[in-house]
Design an enzyme around this catalytic site. Structure first.
Site, PDB file in Angstrom:
ATOM      1  N   GLY A   1      23.928  69.322 -18.663  1.00 32.30           N
ATOM      2  CA  GLY A   1      22.490  69.110 -18.657  1.00 32.30           C
ATOM      3  C   GLY A   1      22.143  67.889 -17.822  1.00 32.30           C
TER       4      GLY A   1
ATOM      5  CD  GLN B   1      20.654  62.281 -17.117  1.00 30.28           C
ATOM      6  OE1 GLN B   1      20.358  63.431 -17.399  1.00 30.28           O
ATOM      7  NE2 GLN B   1      21.862  61.796 -17.308  1.00 30.28           N
TER       8      GLN B   1
ATOM      9  CB  CYS C   1      24.908  60.652 -21.200  1.00 32.88           C
ATOM     10  SG  CYS C   1      23.428  60.499 -20.203  1.00 32.88           S
ATOM     11  CG  LEU C   2      26.157  64.247 -16.127  1.00 26.05           C
ATOM     12  CD1 LEU C   2      25.403  65.236 -15.240  1.00 26.05           C
ATOM     13  CD2 LEU C   2      27.647  64.302 -15.826  1.00 26.05           C
TER      14      LEU C   2
ATOM     15  CG  HIS D   1      21.836  64.329 -24.249  1.00 25.19           C
ATOM     16  ND1 HIS D   1      22.863  63.478 -24.628  1.00 25.19           N
ATOM     17  CD2 HIS D   1      21.541  64.013 -22.965  1.00 25.19           C
ATOM     18  CE1 HIS D   1      23.142  62.676 -23.600  1.00 25.19           C
ATOM     19  NE2 HIS D   1      22.368  62.990 -22.581  1.00 25.19           N
ATOM     20  CD  GLU D   2      20.184  66.592 -20.555  1.00 24.29           C
ATOM     21  OE1 GLU D   2      19.556  65.726 -19.925  1.00 24.29           O
ATOM     22  OE2 GLU D   2      21.435  66.577 -20.665  1.00 24.29           O
TER      23      GLU D   2
ATOM     24  CG  HIS E   1      17.965  61.789 -20.619  1.00 26.99           C
ATOM     25  ND1 HIS E   1      18.355  60.517 -20.284  1.00 26.99           N
ATOM     26  CD2 HIS E   1      19.104  62.511 -20.778  1.00 26.99           C
ATOM     27  CE1 HIS E   1      19.695  60.474 -20.245  1.00 26.99           C
ATOM     28  NE2 HIS E   1      20.178  61.661 -20.548  1.00 26.99           N
TER      29      HIS E   1
HETATM   30 ZN    ZN Z   1      22.108  62.231 -20.729  1.00 22.43          ZN
END
Ligand code: ZN
Length: 158
Positions: free
Chosen positions: A46, A51, A89-90, A131-132, A135
């Site tokens: 995701g 991000q 998380c990226l 999670h997304e 953000h």
């Molecule tokens: Zn993330």
């Protein structure tokens, strides 16, 4: 199509709330394509627009590698149960932590044609949606980690 630079922890853009999308312009369409490319290239499941430095309410998710979901202005309308597990998380490469999320979520979003649709997810998909969506409000999973954030091998990131 392009891979964008993923903003990492400490970048203030990750803590800001995002604005609703009112129209899918060619620029927004390009952003979405780039977000998918960037997510796949990074091996994530995701990615949220902040991000890649864009404060718009757009999320891409693909938990299987062949089922991309594009969520514009997503909102979670129902949750059920609980799951506790590892989450990454990226924007925090090589790290993960234990987070409790709902077991199932129901989310309403818009697609690239700005048609409203419902996405229901369980397990990893439910976790990714939560999670997304966090953000988009400037929240990071590290705020919810139980215990400590730990190092993982890159293959275990999500
Ligand atoms: Zn993330």
């Amino acid at each position: 199509m392009a891979i964008r630079n993923i903003r990492e922890f400490g970048d203030p853009v990750l803590n800001k709330p995002c604005k609703e999308v009112t129209e899918v312009t060619p620029r927004v369409r390009e952003l979405i394509e780039d977000m998918l490319d960037t997510m796949y290239a990074a091996g994530g499941v995701g990615l949220a627009a902040p991000q890649v430095g864009i404060l718009k309410r757009i999320v891409v998710i693909d938990t299987t590698g062949e089922d991309p979901h594009i969520l514009i202005n997503p909102r979670i309308v129902e949750t059920e149960g609980e799951q506790t597990g590892s989450e990454g998380c990226l924007s925090f490469p090589g790290k993960a932590g234990t987070v409790t999320r709902p077991k199932k979520v129901k989310c309403i979003a818009y697609d690239v044609e700005m048609n409203e649709y419902t996405l229901e997810g369980e397990d990893l998909l439910a976790r990714a949606i939560c999670h997304e969506c966090d953000h988009l409000d400037g929240h990071l999973y590290t705020e919810k980690v139980e215990g400590e954030v730990y190092e993982v091998k890159p293959a275990e990131e999500d």
